[in-house]
Design a protein around this motif. Structure first.
Motif, PDB file in Angstrom:
ATOM      1  N   TRP A 131       1.042  17.566  -2.143  1.00  0.00           N
ATOM      2  CA  TRP A 131       0.079  18.455  -2.785  1.00  0.00           C
ATOM      3  C   TRP A 131       0.679  18.957  -4.093  1.00  0.00           C
ATOM      4  O   TRP A 131       1.719  19.613  -4.093  1.00  0.00           O
ATOM      5  CB  TRP A 131      -0.259  19.629  -1.878  1.00  0.00           C
ATOM      6  N   VAL A 132       0.043  18.601  -5.195  1.00  0.00           N
ATOM      7  CA  VAL A 132       0.550  18.955  -6.519  1.00  0.00           C
ATOM      8  C   VAL A 132      -0.605  19.502  -7.347  1.00  0.00           C
ATOM      9  O   VAL A 132      -1.653  19.856  -6.835  1.00  0.00           O
ATOM     10  CB  VAL A 132       1.212  17.739  -7.197  1.00  0.00           C
ATOM     11  N   GLY A 133      -0.440  19.550  -8.655  1.00  0.00           N
ATOM     12  CA  GLY A 133      -1.503  20.073  -9.504  1.00  0.00           C
ATOM     13  C   GLY A 133      -1.235  19.751 -10.961  1.00  0.00           C
ATOM     14  O   GLY A 133      -0.559  18.776 -11.269  1.00  0.00           O
ATOM     15  N   ALA A 149       3.967  -0.568  -8.211  1.00  0.00           N
ATOM     16  CA  ALA A 149       2.672   0.102  -8.372  1.00  0.00           C
ATOM     17  C   ALA A 149       2.009   0.459  -7.040  1.00  0.00           C
ATOM     18  O   ALA A 149       1.223   1.399  -6.979  1.00  0.00           O
ATOM     19  CB  ALA A 149       1.734  -0.779  -9.195  1.00  0.00           C
ATOM     20  N   GLY A 150       2.303  -0.265  -5.986  1.00  0.00           N
ATOM     21  CA  GLY A 150       1.636   0.029  -4.727  1.00  0.00           C
ATOM     22  C   GLY A 150       2.264   1.134  -3.910  1.00  0.00           C
ATOM     23  O   GLY A 150       1.620   1.703  -3.023  1.00  0.00           O
ATOM     24  N   TRP A 151       3.505   1.468  -4.184  1.00  0.00           N
ATOM     25  CA  TRP A 151       4.258   2.326  -3.282  1.00  0.00           C
ATOM     26  C   TRP A 151       3.806   3.778  -3.315  1.00  0.00           C
ATOM     27  O   TRP A 151       3.834   4.471  -2.302  1.00  0.00           O
ATOM     28  CB  TRP A 151       5.748   2.240  -3.625  1.00  0.00           C
ATOM     29  N   PHE A 152       3.418   4.273  -4.488  1.00  0.00           N
ATOM     30  CA  PHE A 152       3.024   5.670  -4.645  1.00  0.00           C
ATOM     31  C   PHE A 152       1.857   5.728  -5.626  1.00  0.00           C
ATOM     32  O   PHE A 152       1.706   4.859  -6.467  1.00  0.00           O
ATOM     33  CB  PHE A 152       4.184   6.513  -5.197  1.00  0.00           C
ATOM     34  N   GLY A 153       1.041   6.759  -5.530  1.00  0.00           N
ATOM     35  CA  GLY A 153      -0.070   6.895  -6.452  1.00  0.00           C
ATOM     36  C   GLY A 153      -0.434   8.348  -6.637  1.00  0.00           C
ATOM     37  O   GLY A 153       0.275   9.255  -6.178  1.00  0.00           O
ATOM     38  N   GLU A 154      -1.544   8.568  -7.307  1.00  0.00           N
ATOM     39  CA  GLU A 154      -2.034   9.923  -7.556  1.00  0.00           C
ATOM     40  C   GLU A 154      -3.524   9.960  -7.274  1.00  0.00           C
ATOM     41  O   GLU A 154      -4.231   8.968  -7.506  1.00  0.00           O
ATOM     42  CB  GLU A 154      -1.770  10.314  -9.018  1.00  0.00           C
ATOM     43  N   VAL A 155      -4.000  11.087  -6.772  1.00  0.00           N
ATOM     44  CA  VAL A 155      -5.432  11.312  -6.583  1.00  0.00           C
ATOM     45  C   VAL A 155      -5.809  12.552  -7.375  1.00  0.00           C
ATOM     46  O   VAL A 155      -5.264  13.641  -7.160  1.00  0.00           O
ATOM     47  CB  VAL A 155      -5.794  11.492  -5.092  1.00  0.00           C
ATOM     48  N   THR A 156      -6.738  12.387  -8.316  1.00  0.00           N
ATOM     49  CA  THR A 156      -7.143  13.488  -9.185  1.00  0.00           C
ATOM     50  C   THR A 156      -8.124  14.411  -8.451  1.00  0.00           C
ATOM     51  O   THR A 156      -8.642  14.062  -7.382  1.00  0.00           O
ATOM     52  CB  THR A 156      -7.819  12.952 -10.454  1.00  0.00           C
ATOM     53  N   PRO A 157      -8.417  15.578  -9.025  1.00  0.00           N
ATOM     54  CA  PRO A 157      -9.399  16.466  -8.391  1.00  0.00           C
ATOM     55  C   PRO A 157     -10.782  15.846  -8.232  1.00  0.00           C
ATOM     56  O   PRO A 157     -11.583  16.317  -7.417  1.00  0.00           O
ATOM     57  CB  PRO A 157      -9.445  17.671  -9.339  1.00  0.00           C
ATOM     58  N   LYS A 187       0.841  -1.195   0.000  1.00  0.00           N
ATOM     59  CA  LYS A 187       0.000   0.000   0.000  1.00  0.00           C
ATOM     60  C   LYS A 187       0.880   1.249   0.000  1.00  0.00           C
ATOM     61  O   LYS A 187       2.048   1.205   0.392  1.00  0.00           O
ATOM     62  CB  LYS A 187      -0.939  -0.020   1.198  1.00  0.00           C
ATOM     63  N   PRO A 188       0.329   2.395  -0.426  1.00  0.00           N
ATOM     64  CA  PRO A 188       1.168   3.568  -0.682  1.00  0.00           C
ATOM     65  C   PRO A 188       1.802   4.168   0.570  1.00  0.00           C
ATOM     66  O   PRO A 188       1.181   4.242   1.624  1.00  0.00           O
ATOM     67  CB  PRO A 188       0.211   4.579  -1.319  1.00  0.00           C
ATOM     68  N   LEU A 189       3.052   4.615   0.378  1.00  0.00           N
ATOM     69  CA  LEU A 189       3.690   5.451   1.392  1.00  0.00           C
ATOM     70  C   LEU A 189       3.127   6.869   1.320  1.00  0.00           C
ATOM     71  O   LEU A 189       2.913   7.519   2.342  1.00  0.00           O
ATOM     72  CB  LEU A 189       5.205   5.488   1.169  1.00  0.00           C
ATOM     73  N   HIS A 190       2.920   7.344   0.093  1.00  0.00           N
ATOM     74  CA  HIS A 190       2.279   8.641  -0.098  1.00  0.00           C
ATOM     75  C   HIS A 190       1.629   8.686  -1.471  1.00  0.00           C
ATOM     76  O   HIS A 190       1.925   7.837  -2.326  1.00  0.00           O
ATOM     77  CB  HIS A 190       3.280   9.802   0.071  1.00  0.00           C
ATOM     78  N   VAL A 191       0.745   9.646  -1.637  1.00  0.00           N
ATOM     79  CA  VAL A 191       0.112   9.858  -2.932  1.00  0.00           C
ATOM     80  C   VAL A 191       0.230  11.336  -3.297  1.00  0.00           C
ATOM     81  O   VAL A 191       0.345  12.205  -2.425  1.00  0.00           O
ATOM     82  CB  VAL A 191      -1.383   9.449  -2.931  1.00  0.00           C
ATOM     83  N   GLU A 192       0.221  11.598  -4.588  1.00  0.00           N
ATOM     84  CA  GLU A 192       0.209  12.969  -5.086  1.00  0.00           C
ATOM     85  C   GLU A 192      -1.247  13.395  -5.246  1.00  0.00           C
ATOM     86  O   GLU A 192      -1.972  12.839  -6.074  1.00  0.00           O
ATOM     87  CB  GLU A 192       0.957  13.061  -6.412  1.00  0.00           C
ATOM     88  N   VAL A 193      -1.670  14.335  -4.424  1.00  0.00           N
ATOM     89  CA  VAL A 193      -3.050  14.789  -4.449  1.00  0.00           C
ATOM     90  C   VAL A 193      -3.119  16.124  -5.188  1.00  0.00           C
ATOM     91  O   VAL A 193      -2.425  17.084  -4.820  1.00  0.00           O
ATOM     92  CB  VAL A 193      -3.621  14.945  -3.023  1.00  0.00           C
ATOM     93  N   SER A 194      -3.955  16.177  -6.209  1.00  0.00           N
ATOM     94  CA  SER A 194      -4.158  17.407  -6.967  1.00  0.00           C
ATOM     95  C   SER A 194      -5.491  18.021  -6.537  1.00  0.00           C
ATOM     96  O   SER A 194      -6.546  17.564  -6.991  1.00  0.00           O
ATOM     97  CB  SER A 194      -4.175  17.135  -8.477  1.00  0.00           C
TER      98      SER A 194
END
Length: 439
Positions: free
Chosen positions: A125-127, A331-339, A59-66
């Protein structure tokens, strides 16, 4: 980002090399290596899954949230252009309208935070430009209250004293400003915004406030800058380096922690202005041994030039992607969350809906990980040989895939005991990370 002081006594050739599984070298080879490349070994639960070959369960350590895909800049070289131009119904470069696909509302953001907190998944926190969404600031405070580690990547143009104070109050790991240039005309050209807008002055003023706040040391939040270089801003490197040195001279050595310099990378849909000699001129200006590199280092700025962004021409066998049936092992280590709250399997797919595994605003991480959709996307990554065809060579996903494939090769040879010993040796000599954002 600061390099650790090593006090471990080891024999001359027994230093574990972070990029080479079960590989060892002398102390000088170890010191030249990027220490963060081996720090994944400190997440012991995930290491156990790797050693068991159960990569899909990580499961992810962190995700990039936009919080938004909107951006007030239109940088031609941006890695997220595909997300904004292709995956949104709105062309935000020309029609910056807020839709559910381009801006995350507070209620949805709250649900995302609740589900990430179930597994203490950190947030980048990204975009887009994350600070364009005013919900970022109350969300940052709430995430801090939930115990989530956070950092933010911003162009710095929309900050102010109150917003900067909130980021420090939320105890961000770091605030990184995508500076790229300090001369007004170059800054405007490199970021492709309306030249009538006073963004250069705003960015420099806000960086000044960040440095001043950092110098007060009211939290552990680090302040850094990134400089992505192509021909549009190459001649501004000296002016940028001088500006950073002067900034530290005004506010003290603890006011700016690091500066990351790298050539622009050919991400999908990015439009670069790179020539055969661009990288050499880049290294002459700020590379190790250059006068400006020494000036910044002497001022107390940790100057980082990622090796994977500036290849030296040496190609190792394990660095060459090849078709295999392993799929994406990271694939599990990091991910992205869209708006919209959609969870993207890989943070390097930048909003590509083919890689959506579910919606983290609606469902928890456990539900997404056990769902049929995630297995379908993992199968897509395997059949498309994503690692060998798309994966950016300077990304954390590519690096971990490379390392894990070395582990699988050694597993087939019956040499997992050597892998375990190498991992333990890395834990002995590497600084234990406080977060996963620099991996």
């Amino acid at each position: 980002m600061r390099s650790p002081t090593l006090s471990v006594t080891r024999s001359s050739s027994s230093w574990p090399l972070p990029h080479t599984v079960a590989g060892y070298g002398d102390e000088e080879a170890f010191r030249r290596s990027r220490k963060e490349a081996g720090q994944w070994v400190f997440w012991r639960d995930r290491v156990d899954l790797v050693l068991a070959g159960r990569y899909d369960e990580v499961k992810p350590l962190h995700v990039e949230v936009s919080p938004t895909y909107l951006c007030n800049f239109a940088c031609p070289w941006c890695s997220c252009r595909s997300a904004r131009e292709e995956w949104s119904e709105t062309d935000v470069f020309n029609h910056p309208r807020a839709t559910p696909l381009t801006v995350m509302r507070e209620a949805k953001l709250d649900h995302v935070l609740e589900h990430l907190a179930e597994h203490q998944v950190g947030i980048m926190w990204v975009g887009g430009e994350p600070t364009m969404n005013p919900a970022l600031y109350p969300a940052a405070l709430r995430a801090h209250a939930l115990g989530l580690q956070q950092c933010v990547f911003t162009n710095g143009s929309l900050l102010n004293a109150d917003r900067i104070g909130t980021l420090f109050d939320a105890n961000f790991v770091f605030v990184r400003v995508s500076l790229n240039a300090v001369t007004e005309e170059v800054h405007q050209r490199h970021h492709d915004y309306d030249p009538r807008l006073p963004y250069t002055a705003r960015v420099l003023d806000n960086l000044e406030q960040l440095a001043e706040e950092r110098a007060k040391q009211r939290s552990d939040t680090q302040v850094g800058v990134s400089i992505v270089v192509d021909e549009r801003n190459l001649e501004d490197l000296a002016a940028t380096a001088e500006h950073l040195v002067r900034l530290v001279e005004r506010h003290g050595r603890d006011s700016l922690d690091y500066a990351i310099f790298r050539p622009a990378f050919p991400f999908y849909s990015a439009e670069l202005d790179m020539r055969p000699e661009t990288v050499d001129r880049f290294l002459d200006a700020v590379g190790a041994g250059s006068p400006w590199h020494r000036r910044m280092t002497d001022a107390g700025i940790d100057v980082v030039i990622p090796d994977d962004s500036v290849p030296d021409g040496t190609v190792l066998v394990e660095d060459v992607p090849f078709a295999d049936d392993l799929g994406c092992l990271s694939a599990g280590w990091f991910g992205e969350v869209t708006p919209n709250g959609d969870h993207v399997l890989c943070s390097d797919r930048y909003g590509n809906p083919d890689y959506f595994i579910g919606n983290v605003a609606a469902n928890g991480i456990d539900d997404l990980w056990s769902g049929d959709r995630r297995q379908t996307v993992l199968d897509l990554a395997r059949t498309s040989n994503c690692y060998g065809t798309y994966c950016p060579r300077n990304g954390r996903g590519f690096h971990l895939n490379r390392v894990f494939r070395q582990i699988e090769s050694l597993r087939r040879q019956g040499r997992l005991d050597e892998v375990r010993a190498w991992i333990e040796d890395l834990r002995t000599v590497l600084p234990e990370p406080k977060h996963s954002f620099f991996l």
